[in-house]
Design a protein around this motif. Structure first.
Motif, mmCIF file in Angstrom:
data_model
loop_
_atom_site.group_PDB
_atom_site.id
_atom_site.type_symbol
_atom_site.label_atom_id
_atom_site.label_comp_id
_atom_site.label_asym_id
_atom_site.label_seq_id
_atom_site.Cartn_x
_atom_site.Cartn_y
_atom_site.Cartn_z
ATOM 1 N N ALA A 250 0.826 -1.290 0.160
ATOM 2 C CA ALA A 250 0.199 -0.066 0.115
ATOM 3 C C ALA A 250 0.818 1.114 -0.038
ATOM 4 N N PRO A 251 0.656 2.254 -0.912
ATOM 5 C CA PRO A 251 1.302 3.505 -0.805
ATOM 6 C C PRO A 251 0.879 4.312 0.390
ATOM 7 N N ILE A 252 1.860 4.953 0.911
ATOM 8 C CA ILE A 252 1.692 5.945 2.189
ATOM 9 C C ILE A 252 1.944 7.449 1.448
ATOM 10 N N ARG A 253 0.859 8.146 1.595
ATOM 11 C CA ARG A 253 0.990 9.494 1.207
ATOM 12 C C ARG A 253 1.422 10.214 2.672
ATOM 13 N N ALA A 254 2.326 11.340 2.248
ATOM 14 C CA ALA A 254 2.801 12.004 3.034
ATOM 15 C C ALA A 254 1.980 13.121 3.624
ATOM 16 N N ARG A 255 1.978 13.435 4.792
ATOM 17 C CA ARG A 255 1.109 14.554 5.287
ATOM 18 C C ARG A 255 1.810 15.695 5.742
ATOM 19 N N HIS A 256 1.005 16.894 5.307
ATOM 20 C CA HIS A 256 1.800 18.041 5.708
ATOM 21 C C HIS A 256 1.979 18.381 7.014
ATOM 22 N N ARG A 257 3.558 18.854 7.275
ATOM 23 C CA ARG A 257 3.884 18.923 8.761
ATOM 24 C C ARG A 257 4.377 20.560 8.530
ATOM 25 N N ARG A 258 3.788 21.126 9.724
ATOM 26 C CA ARG A 258 4.058 22.611 10.108
ATOM 27 C C ARG A 258 5.086 22.872 11.029
ATOM 28 N N SER A 259 6.255 23.710 10.746
ATOM 29 C CA SER A 259 7.096 24.007 11.890
ATOM 30 C C SER A 259 7.236 25.474 12.003
ATOM 31 N N LYS A 260 6.690 26.134 13.058
ATOM 32 C CA LYS A 260 6.599 27.456 12.998
ATOM 33 C C LYS A 260 6.114 27.988 11.755
ATOM 34 N N ARG A 261 6.718 28.750 10.977
ATOM 35 C CA ARG A 261 6.180 29.478 9.865
ATOM 36 C C ARG A 261 6.198 28.620 8.590
ATOM 37 N N HIS A 262 7.012 27.622 8.662
ATOM 38 C CA HIS A 262 7.310 26.832 7.473
ATOM 39 C C HIS A 262 6.670 25.578 7.353
ATOM 40 N N GLY A 263 5.986 25.207 6.275
ATOM 41 C CA GLY A 263 5.402 24.012 6.318
ATOM 42 C C GLY A 263 6.366 23.048 5.386
ATOM 43 N N ARG A 264 6.288 21.718 5.237
ATOM 44 C CA ARG A 264 6.997 20.801 4.596
ATOM 45 C C ARG A 264 6.351 19.603 4.218
ATOM 46 N N PHE A 265 6.900 18.935 2.941
ATOM 47 C CA PHE A 265 5.896 17.565 2.797
ATOM 48 C C PHE A 265 7.002 16.628 2.930
ATOM 49 N N PRO A 266 6.924 15.773 3.826
ATOM 50 C CA PRO A 266 8.038 14.578 3.726
ATOM 51 C C PRO A 266 7.787 13.539 2.496
ATOM 52 N N SER A 267 8.537 12.951 2.219
ATOM 53 C CA SER A 267 8.338 12.006 1.079
ATOM 54 C C SER A 267 7.493 10.995 1.251
#
Length: 101
Positions: A65-82
């Motif tokens: 099963a594929p696992i979609r990355a969830r959007h993570r926020r850290s203070k002002r910046h957001g990132r998408f893990p792979s």
């Protein structure tokens, strides 16, 4: 074990649901995104024969099963893990001690 097989199984996934699946001889692993079911089964069988030479366990099925990355926020910046991929492997025979408490 060739270099391709060494990079297919990344790590076991351990949480409440996967520990409950061990009673059914099902184990969950994070695997390479481009690996297919046959490669996953061969790589895991090779690992099991190296770790447990006396255990005659046999891989019955592999579900992926594929696992979609969830959007993570850290203070002002957001990132998408792979993104990643998980494999639920059903093994016939003696239970493994991969997730022993």
């Amino acid at each position: 074990m060739n270099s391709r097989q060494a990079h297919i199984i990344i790590r076991p996934i351990i949480n409440e649901k996967t520990v409950g699946l061990t009673a059914l001889n099902q184990y969950t692993f994070e695997v390479a995104k481009d690996a297919n079911k046959t490669e996953i089964a061969q790589a895991l069988q090779q690992i099991l024969t190296e770790l447990y030479p006396k255990n005659k366990s046999k891989i019955v099925s592999v579900n992926t099963a594929p696992i979609r990355a969830r959007h993570r926020r850290s203070k002002r910046h957001g990132r998408f893990p792979s993104d990643s991929k998980k494999a639920i492997v059903t093994i016939e025979g003696e239970p493994l001690e991969l997730f022993s408490a």
